[in-house]
Design a protein around this motif. Structure first.
Motif, PDB file in Angstrom:
ATOM      1  N   THR A  80      45.277  34.922  80.987  1.00 38.00           N
ATOM      2  CA  THR A  80      46.088  34.089  80.744  1.00 38.00           C
ATOM      3  C   THR A  80      46.203  33.297  79.594  1.00 38.00           C
ATOM      4  N   ILE A  81      46.945  32.707  78.911  1.00 32.57           N
ATOM      5  CA  ILE A  81      47.082  31.858  77.847  1.00 32.57           C
ATOM      6  C   ILE A  81      46.439  30.487  78.262  1.00 32.57           C
ATOM      7  N   ALA A  82      45.823  30.027  77.464  1.00 32.19           N
ATOM      8  CA  ALA A  82      45.079  28.748  77.702  1.00 32.19           C
ATOM      9  C   ALA A  82      46.273  27.606  77.645  1.00 32.19           C
ATOM     10  N   MET A  83      46.356  26.897  78.853  1.00 27.06           N
ATOM     11  CA  MET A  83      47.307  25.827  79.098  1.00 27.06           C
ATOM     12  C   MET A  83      46.758  24.384  79.761  1.00 27.06           C
ATOM     13  N   ALA A  84      47.055  23.461  79.623  1.00 27.33           N
ATOM     14  CA  ALA A  84      46.685  22.057  80.026  1.00 27.33           C
ATOM     15  C   ALA A  84      46.846  22.444  81.603  1.00 27.33           C
ATOM     16  N   SER A  85      48.048  22.771  81.933  1.00 27.94           N
ATOM     17  CA  SER A  85      48.184  23.134  83.592  1.00 27.94           C
ATOM     18  C   SER A  85      49.595  23.830  83.505  1.00 27.94           C
ATOM     19  N   GLU A  86      49.790  24.519  84.483  1.00 25.25           N
ATOM     20  CA  GLU A  86      50.997  25.531  84.957  1.00 25.25           C
ATOM     21  C   GLU A  86      52.322  24.452  85.003  1.00 25.25           C
ATOM     22  N   LYS A  87      52.096  23.330  85.610  1.00 25.14           N
ATOM     23  CA  LYS A  87      53.112  22.435  86.007  1.00 25.14           C
ATOM     24  C   LYS A  87      53.523  21.707  84.589  1.00 25.14           C
ATOM     25  N   LYS A  88      52.723  21.645  83.604  1.00 26.32           N
ATOM     26  CA  LYS A  88      53.202  21.032  82.374  1.00 26.32           C
ATOM     27  C   LYS A  88      53.841  21.913  81.559  1.00 26.32           C
ATOM     28  N   LEU A  89      53.470  23.131  81.656  1.00 21.33           N
ATOM     29  CA  LEU A  89      54.214  24.258  80.960  1.00 21.33           C
ATOM     30  C   LEU A  89      55.634  24.211  81.548  1.00 21.33           C
ATOM     31  N   PHE A  90      55.663  24.495  82.976  1.00 17.82           N
ATOM     32  CA  PHE A  90      56.950  24.530  83.537  1.00 17.82           C
ATOM     33  C   PHE A  90      57.976  23.267  83.054  1.00 17.82           C
ATOM     34  N   THR A  91      57.428  22.176  83.064  1.00 15.43           N
ATOM     35  CA  THR A  91      57.916  20.857  82.768  1.00 15.43           C
ATOM     36  C   THR A  91      58.622  20.991  81.147  1.00 15.43           C
ATOM     37  N   LEU A  92      57.829  21.252  80.416  1.00 12.62           N
ATOM     38  CA  LEU A  92      57.792  21.367  79.144  1.00 12.62           C
ATOM     39  C   LEU A  92      59.068  22.344  78.630  1.00 12.62           C
ATOM     40  N   VAL A  93      58.887  23.506  79.194  1.00 12.35           N
ATOM     41  CA  VAL A  93      59.871  24.654  78.666  1.00 12.35           C
ATOM     42  C   VAL A  93      61.258  24.343  79.378  1.00 12.35           C
ATOM     43  N   LYS A  94      61.392  23.644  80.414  1.00 14.84           N
ATOM     44  CA  LYS A  94      62.561  23.490  81.028  1.00 14.84           C
ATOM     45  C   LYS A  94      63.209  22.501  80.266  1.00 14.84           C
ATOM     46  N   ALA A  95      62.437  21.291  79.710  1.00 17.42           N
ATOM     47  CA  ALA A  95      62.998  20.387  78.868  1.00 17.42           C
ATOM     48  C   ALA A  95      63.335  20.803  77.560  1.00 17.42           C
ATOM     49  N   ALA A  96      62.729  21.819  76.922  1.00 17.21           N
ATOM     50  CA  ALA A  96      62.776  22.278  75.585  1.00 17.21           C
ATOM     51  C   ALA A  96      64.239  22.916  75.526  1.00 17.21           C
ATOM     52  N   PHE A  97      64.356  23.776  76.677  1.00 16.84           N
ATOM     53  CA  PHE A  97      65.551  24.700  76.729  1.00 16.84           C
ATOM     54  C   PHE A  97      66.755  24.086  77.379  1.00 16.84           C
ATOM     55  N   ASN A  98      66.657  22.894  77.997  1.00 17.87           N
ATOM     56  CA  ASN A  98      67.447  21.960  78.223  1.00 17.87           C
ATOM     57  C   ASN A  98      68.764  21.818  77.190  1.00 17.87           C
ATOM     58  N   GLN A  99      68.165  21.428  75.960  1.00 22.31           N
ATOM     59  CA  GLN A  99      69.111  21.267  74.778  1.00 22.31           C
ATOM     60  C   GLN A  99      68.847  22.279  73.913  1.00 22.31           C
ATOM     61  N   ARG A 100      69.071  23.628  74.018  1.00 26.10           N
ATOM     62  CA  ARG A 100      68.496  24.577  73.210  1.00 26.10           C
ATOM     63  C   ARG A 100      68.863  24.189  71.587  1.00 26.10           C
ATOM     64  N   ARG A 101      69.990  23.601  71.457  1.00 27.96           N
ATOM     65  CA  ARG A 101      70.722  23.634  70.019  1.00 27.96           C
ATOM     66  C   ARG A 101      69.994  22.572  69.169  1.00 27.96           C
ATOM     67  N   LYS A 102      69.324  21.751  70.125  1.00 30.15           N
ATOM     68  CA  LYS A 102      68.795  20.486  69.123  1.00 30.15           C
ATOM     69  C   LYS A 102      67.252  20.708  68.860  1.00 30.15           C
ATOM     70  N   MET A 103      67.004  20.102  67.660  1.00 27.28           N
ATOM     71  CA  MET A 103      65.568  19.954  67.251  1.00 27.28           C
ATOM     72  C   MET A 103      64.709  19.254  68.668  1.00 27.28           C
ATOM     73  N   LEU A 104      63.594  19.986  68.670  1.00 20.26           N
ATOM     74  CA  LEU A 104      62.608  19.776  69.964  1.00 20.26           C
ATOM     75  C   LEU A 104      62.374  18.219  70.061  1.00 20.26           C
ATOM     76  N   ARG A 105      62.538  17.521  69.025  1.00 20.16           N
ATOM     77  CA  ARG A 105      61.965  16.052  69.099  1.00 20.16           C
ATOM     78  C   ARG A 105      62.903  15.261  70.135  1.00 20.16           C
ATOM     79  N   ASN A 106      64.329  15.904  70.114  1.00 16.55           N
ATOM     80  CA  ASN A 106      65.112  15.020  70.957  1.00 16.55           C
ATOM     81  C   ASN A 106      64.950  15.347  72.211  1.00 16.55           C
ATOM     82  N   PRO A 107      65.082  16.378  72.906  1.00 21.47           N
ATOM     83  CA  PRO A 107      64.641  16.851  74.105  1.00 21.47           C
ATOM     84  C   PRO A 107      63.308  16.538  74.874  1.00 21.47           C
ATOM     85  N   LEU A 108      62.333  16.290  73.912  1.00 24.12           N
ATOM     86  CA  LEU A 108      61.055  16.458  74.329  1.00 24.12           C
ATOM     87  C   LEU A 108      60.508  14.913  74.120  1.00 24.12           C
TER      88      LEU A 108
END
Length: 251
Positions: A189-217
């Motif tokens: 499995t790819i190294a990650m800080a935690s599964e919980k952080k990955l899920f939180t990050l990915v959901k936040a990033a794609f929540n506003q998929r048209r925008k540069m990541l700086r905004n949603p994150l």
């Protein structure tokens, strides 16, 4: 004995024998001892799975009428049906098991997240989805359909689109083409800080998929980290490795 179709349960029953045989052939490419079929419905696939030699088999079926029908039509299934929704149960086995099914369309994505919950005991899953959902799961970065489910599934599984299934393979025919895909658990499995952080990050990033990541994150990272050029990109431009690496920089 007949059974009725329930629209509320997203039911479309497979009737094409050749599709059932192809699914079983794909299953048999990887050894397994325990097998869970999700949503056996009228038993089109079940009748090919029950005779597999030396397999501990379980079927998960919510619909009362289908349970009665299956037990009458396939006596060998008695005692092997878990009469609940797949979304409400604990893992049916403590040891590794393979998951297979023509998944009810209205909960197919939720079933996938259930498999992710069980990933430590599910080395292989072969499932039928609406084609557009199947394509989303298997899609690569930079494509329009690449999204939350693509990243989260592919972080833990190798994914493969196996084949299309036309509407006329079902009763009643759905309005869409279906697709069968295979998930195989990654050995590393790819190294990650935690599964919980990955899920939180990915959901936040794609929540506003048209925008540069700086905004949603912006709520997940310190200001100075957000200066990094990677935050000039949009979510769909990041690979799974990019997302995993970012989890180490989160608050």
């Amino acid at each position: 004995m007949e059974y009725t179709l329930k629209k509320s349960l997203g039911q479309h029953f497979l009737k094409d024998e050749s599709v059932c045989r192809r699914i079983v052939a794909a299953l048999e490419e990887d050894p397994f001892e325990r097998l869970v079929e999700v949503g056996p419905g009228g038993g089109a696939l079940t009748k090919y799975l029950l005779p597999l030699p030396g397999i501990d088999f379980r079927a998960v079926e919510l619909d009362d009428e289908k349970v009665v029908y299956l037990e009458k039509t396939y006596p060998a299934i008695r005692g092997r049906i878990i009469h609940q929704s797949i979304l409400d149960i604990d893992a049916p086995f403590d040891q590794p098991f393979t998951v297979v099914g023509n998944f009810p369309y209205n909960i197919s994505s939720q079933i996938l997240f259930k498999v992710l919950e069980w990933k430590n005991t599910v080395p292989v899953m072969i499932g039928m989805f609406q084609k557009e959902v199947a394509q989303r799961i298997t899609s690569k970065p930079g494509t329009k359909v690449y999204g939350i489910v693509s990243v989260l599934v592919q972080a833990f599984y190798e994914v493969e689109y196996l084949f299309d299934v036309p509407p006329e393979s079902f009763n009643p025919p759905p309005k869409v083409v279906s697709g069968v895909i295979r998930l195989k658990r990654k050995s590393d499995t790819i190294a990650m800080a935690s599964e919980k952080k990955l899920f939180t990050l990915v959901k936040a990033a794609f929540n506003q998929r048209r925008k540069m990541l700086r905004n949603p994150l912006k709520g997940l990272f310190e200001k100075e980290i957000l200066q990094d050029k990677i935050f000039d990109k949009r979510a769909e431009q990041l690979s799974i490795d990019d997302f995993a690496a970012l989890t180490f920089k989160m608050r």
